[in-house]
Design a protein around this motif. Structure first.
Motif, short mmCIF file in Angstrom:
data_model
loop_
_atom_site.label_atom_id
_atom_site.label_comp_id
_atom_site.label_asym_id
_atom_site.label_seq_id
_atom_site.Cartn_x
_atom_site.Cartn_y
_atom_site.Cartn_z
N GLY A 1 0.77 -1.32 -0.01
CA GLY A 1 0.04 0.05 -0.04
C GLY A 1 0.82 1.42 -0.02
O GLY A 1 0.61 2.24 -0.33
N GLY A 2 1.89 1.41 0.86
CA GLY A 2 2.73 2.46 0.70
C GLY A 2 3.58 2.71 -0.65
O GLY A 2 3.65 3.64 -0.91
N GLY A 3 3.84 1.49 -1.14
CA GLY A 3 4.53 1.61 -2.54
C GLY A 3 3.54 2.25 -3.43
O GLY A 3 3.78 3.21 -4.45
N ILE A 4 2.37 1.87 -3.56
CA ILE A 4 1.26 2.29 -4.54
C ILE A 4 0.99 3.77 -4.16
O ILE A 4 0.87 4.79 -5.02
CB ILE A 4 -0.18 1.35 -4.26
N MET B 1 10.07 10.77 -2.13
CA MET B 1 10.65 9.85 -1.05
C MET B 1 11.24 8.56 -2.25
O MET B 1 10.72 8.40 -3.35
CB MET B 1 9.88 9.16 -0.25
N THR B 2 12.39 8.01 -1.69
CA THR B 2 12.78 6.73 -2.65
C THR B 2 11.95 5.81 -2.43
O THR B 2 11.11 5.59 -1.32
CB THR B 2 14.33 6.47 -2.56
N ALA C 1 8.03 3.20 5.61
CA ALA C 1 6.59 3.70 6.24
C ALA C 1 5.41 2.80 5.97
O ALA C 1 4.54 2.87 6.84
CB ALA C 1 6.54 4.97 5.50
N GLY C 2 5.36 2.15 4.92
CA GLY C 2 4.20 1.46 4.55
C GLY C 2 4.08 0.14 5.40
O GLY C 2 3.06 -0.07 5.88
N GLY D 1 -3.46 1.17 6.05
CA GLY D 1 -2.63 1.85 7.20
C GLY D 1 -1.27 2.26 6.40
O GLY D 1 -0.94 3.31 6.72
N GLY D 2 -0.47 1.37 5.89
CA GLY D 2 0.34 1.76 5.04
C GLY D 2 0.55 2.77 3.78
O GLY D 2 1.36 3.53 3.78
N GLY D 3 -0.42 2.83 3.40
CA GLY D 3 -0.96 4.01 2.26
C GLY D 3 -1.12 5.10 3.07
O GLY D 3 -0.43 6.25 2.64
N VAL D 4 -1.80 5.35 4.16
CA VAL D 4 -2.14 6.43 4.84
C VAL D 4 -0.79 7.10 5.36
O VAL D 4 -0.46 8.15 5.24
CB VAL D 4 -3.35 6.24 5.78
N LEU D 5 0.24 6.15 5.93
CA LEU D 5 1.24 6.65 6.86
C LEU D 5 2.28 6.89 5.79
O LEU D 5 3.06 7.76 5.96
CB LEU D 5 1.91 5.41 7.81
N THR D 6 2.26 6.36 4.43
CA THR D 6 3.21 6.69 3.42
C THR D 6 3.05 8.12 2.86
O THR D 6 3.70 9.13 2.76
CB THR D 6 3.27 5.52 2.33
#
Length: 98
Positions: free
Chosen positions: A17-20, A30-31, A38-39, A81-86
């Motif tokens: 989710g964070g990568g997306i 961010m790299t 973060a995700g 959660g991963g998407g939101v935090l990222t």
């Protein structure tokens, strides 16, 4: 091992989710590695906060077992959660650069 598996599922879903989200928000300077970290952290946090209510809505077994409803709720909660935090981390990092 049964207690650790939900955390692993949440971390992997959160990293995805964070990568997306990191790729969708191009202003998040961010790299790949910070996006995934973060995700994963957000996935575990989101999975712990949202996994229970989502599992209840899907009819999952109590306690977050290994039935399909529990796994689906952990994947959804971890990805959210991963998407939101990222997204938050990307916005903060972008604001700090200015």
């Amino acid at each position: 091992m049964e207690a650790l598996l939900p955390l692993i599922i949440q971390a992997i879903s959160g990293a995805a989710g964070g990568g997306i989200v990191g790729n969708l928000i191009k202003t998040a300077g961010m790299t790949l590695l910070p996006k995934l970290i973060a995700g994963a952290v957000g996935g575990i946090g989101g999975g712990q906060l949202l996994g229970g209510p989502l599992g209840d809505m899907l009819g999952a077994a109590a306690g977050g077992g290994l039935d399909i409803q529990s796994i689906i709720s952990q994947v959804i909660a971890g990805g959210l959660g991963g998407g939101v935090l990222t997204a938050i981390a990307g916005l903060v990092m972008n604001a700090m650069k200015k």
